[in-house]
Design a protein around this motif. Sequence first.
Motif, PDB file in Angstrom:
ATOM      1  N   ILE A  21       2.984   3.128   9.882  1.00  0.00           N
ATOM      2  CA  ILE A  21       2.916   3.204   8.428  1.00  0.00           C
ATOM      3  C   ILE A  21       4.297   3.462   7.866  1.00  0.00           C
ATOM      4  N   SER A  22       4.684   2.681   6.893  1.00  0.00           N
ATOM      5  CA  SER A  22       5.949   2.875   6.195  1.00  0.00           C
ATOM      6  C   SER A  22       5.673   3.751   4.992  1.00  0.00           C
ATOM      7  N   SER A  23       6.336   4.869   4.884  1.00  0.00           N
ATOM      8  CA  SER A  23       6.040   5.818   3.821  1.00  0.00           C
ATOM      9  C   SER A  23       7.176   5.897   2.831  1.00  0.00           C
ATOM     10  N   PRO A  24       6.898   5.783   1.512  1.00  0.00           N
ATOM     11  CA  PRO A  24       7.955   5.936   0.521  1.00  0.00           C
ATOM     12  C   PRO A  24       8.500   7.355   0.480  1.00  0.00           C
ATOM     13  N   LEU A  25       7.815   8.304   1.163  1.00  0.00           N
ATOM     14  CA  LEU A  25       8.309   9.671   1.199  1.00  0.00           C
ATOM     15  C   LEU A  25       9.443   9.844   2.196  1.00  0.00           C
ATOM     16  N   LEU A  26       9.599   8.878   3.093  1.00  0.00           N
ATOM     17  CA  LEU A  26      10.688   8.961   4.056  1.00  0.00           C
ATOM     18  C   LEU A  26      12.021   8.717   3.371  1.00  0.00           C
ATOM     19  N   ALA A  27      13.018   9.503   3.736  1.00  0.00           N
ATOM     20  CA  ALA A  27      14.317   9.381   3.075  1.00  0.00           C
ATOM     21  C   ALA A  27      14.934   8.016   3.300  1.00  0.00           C
ATOM     22  N   ASN A  28      14.653   7.402   4.456  1.00  0.00           N
ATOM     23  CA  ASN A  28      15.269   6.124   4.777  1.00  0.00           C
ATOM     24  C   ASN A  28      14.316   4.949   4.591  1.00  0.00           C
ATOM     25  N   ALA A  29      13.175   5.169   3.917  1.00  0.00           N
ATOM     26  CA  ALA A  29      12.264   4.060   3.640  1.00  0.00           C
ATOM     27  C   ALA A  29      12.851   3.175   2.545  1.00  0.00           C
ATOM     28  N   PRO A  30      12.549   1.877   2.554  1.00  0.00           N
ATOM     29  CA  PRO A  30      13.070   0.992   1.509  1.00  0.00           C
ATOM     30  C   PRO A  30      12.601   1.448   0.136  1.00  0.00           C
ATOM     31  N   GLU A  31      13.475   1.349  -0.853  1.00  0.00           N
ATOM     32  CA  GLU A  31      13.083   1.737  -2.202  1.00  0.00           C
ATOM     33  C   GLU A  31      12.185   0.674  -2.813  1.00  0.00           C
ATOM     34  N   ARG A  32      11.414   1.058  -3.810  1.00  0.00           N
ATOM     35  CA  ARG A  32      10.511   0.154  -4.493  1.00  0.00           C
ATOM     36  C   ARG A  32      11.190  -0.384  -5.742  1.00  0.00           C
ATOM     37  N   LEU A  33      11.003  -1.687  -5.998  1.00  0.00           N
ATOM     38  CA  LEU A  33      11.554  -2.328  -7.178  1.00  0.00           C
ATOM     39  C   LEU A  33      11.038  -1.632  -8.441  1.00  0.00           C
ATOM     40  N   PRO A  34      11.908  -1.231  -9.362  1.00  0.00           N
ATOM     41  CA  PRO A  34      11.441  -0.581 -10.594  1.00  0.00           C
ATOM     42  C   PRO A  34      10.401  -1.427 -11.320  1.00  0.00           C
ATOM     43  N   GLY A  35       9.291  -0.799 -11.704  1.00  0.00           N
ATOM     44  CA  GLY A  35       8.227  -1.488 -12.407  1.00  0.00           C
ATOM     45  C   GLY A  35       7.217  -2.181 -11.504  1.00  0.00           C
ATOM     46  N   PHE A  36       7.487  -2.258 -10.215  1.00  0.00           N
ATOM     47  CA  PHE A  36       6.579  -2.897  -9.257  1.00  0.00           C
ATOM     48  C   PHE A  36       5.692  -1.799  -8.679  1.00  0.00           C
ATOM     49  N   VAL A  37       4.481  -1.693  -9.199  1.00  0.00           N
ATOM     50  CA  VAL A  37       3.583  -0.598  -8.844  1.00  0.00           C
ATOM     51  C   VAL A  37       2.585  -1.098  -7.810  1.00  0.00           C
ATOM     52  N   VAL A  38       2.587  -0.462  -6.639  1.00  0.00           N
ATOM     53  CA  VAL A  38       1.674  -0.811  -5.553  1.00  0.00           C
ATOM     54  C   VAL A  38       0.901   0.452  -5.178  1.00  0.00           C
ATOM     55  N   PRO A  39      -0.420   0.385  -5.059  1.00  0.00           N
ATOM     56  CA  PRO A  39      -1.176   1.578  -4.694  1.00  0.00           C
ATOM     57  C   PRO A  39      -0.813   2.061  -3.292  1.00  0.00           C
ATOM     58  N   ALA A  40      -0.958   3.349  -3.073  1.00  0.00           N
ATOM     59  CA  ALA A  40      -0.685   3.905  -1.751  1.00  0.00           C
ATOM     60  C   ALA A  40      -1.699   3.362  -0.752  1.00  0.00           C
ATOM     61  N   PRO A  41      -1.288   3.101   0.485  1.00  0.00           N
ATOM     62  CA  PRO A  41      -2.238   2.616   1.486  1.00  0.00           C
ATOM     63  C   PRO A  41      -3.226   3.701   1.885  1.00  0.00           C
ATOM     64  N   SER A  42      -4.415   3.289   2.267  1.00  0.00           N
ATOM     65  CA  SER A  42      -5.407   4.222   2.786  1.00  0.00           C
ATOM     66  C   SER A  42      -4.971   4.726   4.153  1.00  0.00           C
ATOM     67  N   GLN A  43      -5.610   5.811   4.606  1.00  0.00           N
ATOM     68  CA  GLN A  43      -5.272   6.355   5.920  1.00  0.00           C
ATOM     69  C   GLN A  43      -5.466   5.293   7.002  1.00  0.00           C
ATOM     70  N   GLY A  44      -4.499   5.217   7.898  1.00  0.00           N
ATOM     71  CA  GLY A  44      -4.588   4.293   9.016  1.00  0.00           C
ATOM     72  C   GLY A  44      -4.215   2.873   8.700  1.00  0.00           C
ATOM     73  N   VAL A  45      -3.912   2.577   7.439  1.00  0.00           N
ATOM     74  CA  VAL A  45      -3.525   1.224   7.043  1.00  0.00           C
ATOM     75  C   VAL A  45      -2.015   1.070   7.193  1.00  0.00           C
ATOM     76  N   ILE A  46      -1.598  -0.060   7.744  1.00  0.00           N
ATOM     77  CA  ILE A  46      -0.185  -0.351   7.924  1.00  0.00           C
ATOM     78  C   ILE A  46       0.394  -0.819   6.594  1.00  0.00           C
ATOM     79  N   GLU A  47       1.506  -0.272   6.185  1.00  0.00           N
ATOM     80  CA  GLU A  47       2.230  -0.788   5.017  1.00  0.00           C
ATOM     81  C   GLU A  47       3.570  -1.338   5.483  1.00  0.00           C
ATOM     82  N   ILE A  48       3.824  -2.593   5.155  1.00  0.00           N
ATOM     83  CA  ILE A  48       5.062  -3.273   5.535  1.00  0.00           C
ATOM     84  C   ILE A  48       5.648  -3.883   4.281  1.00  0.00           C
ATOM     85  N   GLN A  49       6.935  -3.721   4.059  1.00  0.00           N
ATOM     86  CA  GLN A  49       7.520  -4.260   2.834  1.00  0.00           C
ATOM     87  C   GLN A  49       8.922  -4.796   3.070  1.00  0.00           C
TER      88      GLN A  49
END
Length: 319
Positions: A21-49
């Motif tokens: 799982i890629s977490s936006p809480l990680l300091a080195n996770a890719p930043e999200r494009l301003p205004g591009f709102v994506v819901p948080a993944p459910s538990q156990g779901v892989i997020e790749i961006q």
Amino acid sequence: MNFSLTGLPRQCFLPGLVVLISSPLLANAPERLPGFVVPAPSQGVIEIQTPILDEVKPGQEVMFCTYLDLEIPSDMFIESYRAFQSRAAAHHAILFSVKKPREPGTYVCGSAEESMQEETTYLAATGGGSTGDEGSSYSLPDNVLFRAVKGQQFMIQTHWLNYLDKPIRGQAVFHIQQRQPTPKDKIADFFFISTNQFKLDPNDTNRQVQARCTMREDLTFFMASGHMHEYGKHVVVTVKKASGESMKILDHSWTPHFTAVPPAYTQELKMGQGDEVIVDCTYKDKLDKPLSYPTEMCGSLGFFYPATKSMVCFDNVMP
């Protein structure tokens, strides 16, 4: 691209599989494009961006291929996904696994057929435009799975057509749900049938284009749709069996919304070696500019099994 296994309960891990799982809480996770709102993944779901991609200038069309800094650690079996592409200038985003690795990073990858004719395995996708930030979701039928192959590399292909009067930047995100396979499961992949050998001028009276593809082996389609862009007017998809029998599986008018969410044929359709798919596309009566691939397209896309890689067929030629 960095991933973490932290923050997931033990029951989210399936035997023999690794949940990433890629977490936006990680300091080195890719930043999200301003205004591009994506819901948080459910538990156990892989997020790749992707990272925030390079600027696309007004009037520019570009295909980016983002190779992620991750080797797939074990076979992953995918039962459903949700995919998102930032709305401005979006055409599509596809998550593949690729057999031939490349230095991680984002590259201009040329045409769709060039990048898809590498040995790729389809994992998830979304059409841009009308779905945009809202995302696209798909659940496979019972006993059918997509597979990301151990040792391969994730690659995200994104296509952008900027008709705006200002530059844009974009991003794509995928939420992947996996499960343990069973002996009854069939492995599926993506097919794309099209032509890149056409050009329509505003003064042309013939507004029709055709794409054809002959099957090289026995397989089963379980979803098929037409594919055109904003100038599309009507599409017909016909299956012509080697025996001579023909069946129209799709025959409908076209609206720009269908580029992202097209009507689909969703019954199982057994295709034999020598059977042919024929796509007939008709375009609008009035054109304000010449049309050619890939600004406009004529094709069919969907899913099939059994599969070991994607099937891409341009002008009846497969790699």
